[in-house]
Design a protein around this motif. Sequence first.
Motif, PDB file in Angstrom:
ATOM      1  N   ASN A  75      -6.224 -13.813   2.191  1.00 28.76           N
ATOM      2  CA  ASN A  75      -4.794 -13.749   1.928  1.00 28.76           C
ATOM      3  C   ASN A  75      -4.481 -13.284   0.510  1.00 28.76           C
ATOM      4  N   ARG A  76      -5.471 -13.229  -0.348  1.00 28.38           N
ATOM      5  CA  ARG A  76      -5.257 -12.750  -1.704  1.00 28.38           C
ATOM      6  C   ARG A  76      -4.978 -11.252  -1.719  1.00 28.38           C
ATOM      7  N   TRP A  77      -5.410 -10.552  -0.687  1.00 31.26           N
ATOM      8  CA  TRP A  77      -5.268  -9.105  -0.622  1.00 31.26           C
ATOM      9  C   TRP A  77      -4.380  -8.724   0.554  1.00 31.26           C
ATOM     10  N   PRO A  78      -3.644  -7.632   0.440  1.00 28.43           N
ATOM     11  CA  PRO A  78      -2.816  -7.187   1.577  1.00 28.43           C
ATOM     12  C   PRO A  78      -3.696  -6.818   2.763  1.00 28.43           C
ATOM     13  N   PRO A  79      -3.216  -6.974   3.976  1.00 22.03           N
ATOM     14  CA  PRO A  79      -4.054  -6.756   5.167  1.00 22.03           C
ATOM     15  C   PRO A  79      -4.516  -5.311   5.336  1.00 22.03           C
ATOM     16  N   TRP A  80      -3.884  -4.364   4.657  1.00 25.21           N
ATOM     17  CA  TRP A  80      -4.261  -2.959   4.816  1.00 25.21           C
ATOM     18  C   TRP A  80      -5.366  -2.515   3.870  1.00 25.21           C
ATOM     19  N   LEU A  81      -5.712  -3.344   2.854  1.00 26.94           N
ATOM     20  CA  LEU A  81      -6.623  -2.876   1.808  1.00 26.94           C
ATOM     21  C   LEU A  81      -8.060  -2.686   2.297  1.00 26.94           C
ATOM     22  N   LYS A  82      -8.620  -3.694   2.941  1.00 30.26           N
ATOM     23  CA  LYS A  82     -10.003  -3.576   3.400  1.00 30.26           C
ATOM     24  C   LYS A  82     -10.174  -2.481   4.459  1.00 30.26           C
ATOM     25  N   PRO A  83      -9.256  -2.363   5.443  1.00 31.06           N
ATOM     26  CA  PRO A  83      -9.373  -1.226   6.368  1.00 31.06           C
ATOM     27  C   PRO A  83      -9.284   0.125   5.659  1.00 31.06           C
ATOM     28  N   LEU A  84      -8.459   0.211   4.618  1.00 32.10           N
ATOM     29  CA  LEU A  84      -8.331   1.461   3.864  1.00 32.10           C
ATOM     30  C   LEU A  84      -9.662   1.863   3.236  1.00 32.10           C
ATOM     31  N   LEU A  85     -10.366   0.899   2.647  1.00 33.12           N
ATOM     32  CA  LEU A  85     -11.618   1.197   1.946  1.00 33.12           C
ATOM     33  C   LEU A  85     -12.738   1.590   2.903  1.00 33.12           C
ATOM     34  N   LYS A  86     -12.609   1.250   4.179  1.00 35.25           N
ATOM     35  CA  LYS A  86     -13.657   1.581   5.155  1.00 35.25           C
ATOM     36  C   LYS A  86     -13.439   2.939   5.821  1.00 35.25           C
ATOM     37  N   GLU A  87     -12.289   3.542   5.616  1.00 32.51           N
ATOM     38  CA  GLU A  87     -11.966   4.784   6.316  1.00 32.51           C
ATOM     39  C   GLU A  87     -12.693   5.987   5.707  1.00 32.51           C
ATOM     40  N   HIS A  88     -12.879   7.029   6.541  1.00 38.17           N
ATOM     41  CA  HIS A  88     -13.456   8.301   6.113  1.00 38.17           C
ATOM     42  C   HIS A  88     -12.344   9.342   6.139  1.00 38.17           C
ATOM     43  N   PHE A  89     -11.992   9.823   4.958  1.00 32.39           N
ATOM     44  CA  PHE A  89     -10.903  10.787   4.846  1.00 32.39           C
ATOM     45  C   PHE A  89     -11.439  12.225   4.761  1.00 32.39           C
ATOM     46  N   PHE A  90     -10.497  13.168   4.781  1.00 25.42           N
ATOM     47  CA  PHE A  90     -10.794  14.601   4.690  1.00 25.42           C
ATOM     48  C   PHE A  90     -11.627  15.081   5.878  1.00 25.42           C
ATOM     49  N   VAL A  91     -11.316  14.531   7.040  1.00 29.82           N
ATOM     50  CA  VAL A  91     -11.876  15.011   8.305  1.00 29.82           C
ATOM     51  C   VAL A  91     -10.739  15.653   9.094  1.00 29.82           C
ATOM     52  N   HIS A  92     -11.063  16.414  10.110  1.00 29.88           N
ATOM     53  CA  HIS A  92     -10.031  17.078  10.915  1.00 29.88           C
ATOM     54  C   HIS A  92      -9.362  16.062  11.844  1.00 29.88           C
ATOM     55  N   CYS A  93      -8.062  16.180  11.947  1.00 32.16           N
ATOM     56  CA  CYS A  93      -7.276  15.281  12.791  1.00 32.16           C
ATOM     57  C   CYS A  93      -7.609  15.520  14.265  1.00 32.16           C
TER      58      CYS A  93
ATOM     59  N   GLU B 229       1.078   5.601  -7.279  1.00 31.48           N
ATOM     60  CA  GLU B 229       1.296   5.317  -5.858  1.00 31.48           C
ATOM     61  C   GLU B 229       0.802   3.921  -5.484  1.00 31.48           C
ATOM     62  N   ILE B 230      -0.422   3.589  -5.889  1.00 31.65           N
ATOM     63  CA  ILE B 230      -1.038   2.345  -5.439  1.00 31.65           C
ATOM     64  C   ILE B 230      -0.478   1.121  -6.153  1.00 31.65           C
ATOM     65  N   GLN B 231      -0.026   1.278  -7.412  1.00 33.81           N
ATOM     66  CA  GLN B 231       0.443   0.103  -8.143  1.00 33.81           C
ATOM     67  C   GLN B 231       1.775  -0.432  -7.615  1.00 33.81           C
ATOM     68  N   LYS B 232       2.424   0.321  -6.722  1.00 27.54           N
ATOM     69  CA  LYS B 232       3.632  -0.192  -6.073  1.00 27.54           C
ATOM     70  C   LYS B 232       3.313  -1.309  -5.081  1.00 27.54           C
ATOM     71  N   TYR B 233       2.092  -1.298  -4.558  1.00 25.76           N
ATOM     72  CA  TYR B 233       1.737  -2.231  -3.484  1.00 25.76           C
ATOM     73  C   TYR B 233       0.568  -3.150  -3.844  1.00 25.76           C
ATOM     74  N   LEU B 234      -0.101  -2.894  -4.978  1.00 23.61           N
ATOM     75  CA  LEU B 234      -1.326  -3.641  -5.273  1.00 23.61           C
ATOM     76  C   LEU B 234      -1.505  -3.805  -6.775  1.00 23.61           C
ATOM     77  N   ASP B 235      -2.015  -4.970  -7.164  1.00 23.89           N
ATOM     78  CA  ASP B 235      -2.337  -5.233  -8.569  1.00 23.89           C
ATOM     79  C   ASP B 235      -3.685  -4.579  -8.887  1.00 23.89           C
ATOM     80  N   ILE B 236      -3.685  -3.559  -9.740  1.00 20.96           N
ATOM     81  CA  ILE B 236      -4.925  -2.848 -10.071  1.00 20.96           C
ATOM     82  C   ILE B 236      -5.390  -3.162 -11.491  1.00 20.96           C
ATOM     83  N   SER B 237      -4.925  -4.259 -12.055  1.00 18.57           N
ATOM     84  CA  SER B 237      -5.354  -4.629 -13.404  1.00 18.57           C
ATOM     85  C   SER B 237      -6.858  -4.896 -13.415  1.00 18.57           C
ATOM     86  N   GLY B 238      -7.508  -4.477 -14.489  1.00 15.73           N
ATOM     87  CA  GLY B 238      -8.941  -4.671 -14.636  1.00 15.73           C
ATOM     88  C   GLY B 238      -9.783  -3.562 -14.034  1.00 15.73           C
TER      89      GLY B 238
END
Length: 227
Positions: A31-49, A101-110
Amino acid sequence: MAIEDQENTIREIKPKNRRIMGAGGPEEEDNRWPPWLKPLLKEHFFVHCKYHGDSHKSECNMYCLDCTNGPLCSLCLAHHKDHRTIQIRRSSYHDVIRVNEIQKYLDISGIQTYVINSAKVVFLNERPQPRPGKGVTNTCKVCYRSLVDDSFRFCSLGCKIAGTSRGFEKGRENLLMETEDSSSNIGVGKNISNLQSFSPSTPPLTTSSNCRIAKRRKGIPHRSPMG
């Protein structure tokens, strides 16, 4: 009857209080992290849709924080008009996201920030580094990658998640204790070997020394007087 009802009410409230004050289990950590963060880090981007593969704009570099159903291309955004979407970019074959972009939804301090194309970005996941550079005094607390500023503790979003978890801190404490124990044992062994080195052993008697002793010259011979 009123007293019995009051006792039953109290018994029902107690478990709820325990859940609120909990001891910090996995659910509380998630619960310390938004529910979308861990799925985001597991994704593979820059592939064809898979839906718009025939289009030249089918590269998936977008992500919807509300749906979390995989990477999206620019054509997919038509179905996410009222959703929170972010754009993933690339630097040296690694995924980054702009700080504004990301600091609107997540604390990126440190987290270490970098300037790429005149914009501040953070990396999504750790980047392998065989060894830190010479003279480096500050490194990532998780993957030990070199950091340029002492005010930063992590090199990526993924490292911050791992480094701030209770399991990581506990494992690190155990590792430090094991290292100290092994170092103390090595020190005892060194002391013993040093003590042994202070007692010199008697050198063996060599063959050459035996020969010198056996062939020791006698005194100068004296001739008998001539008669």
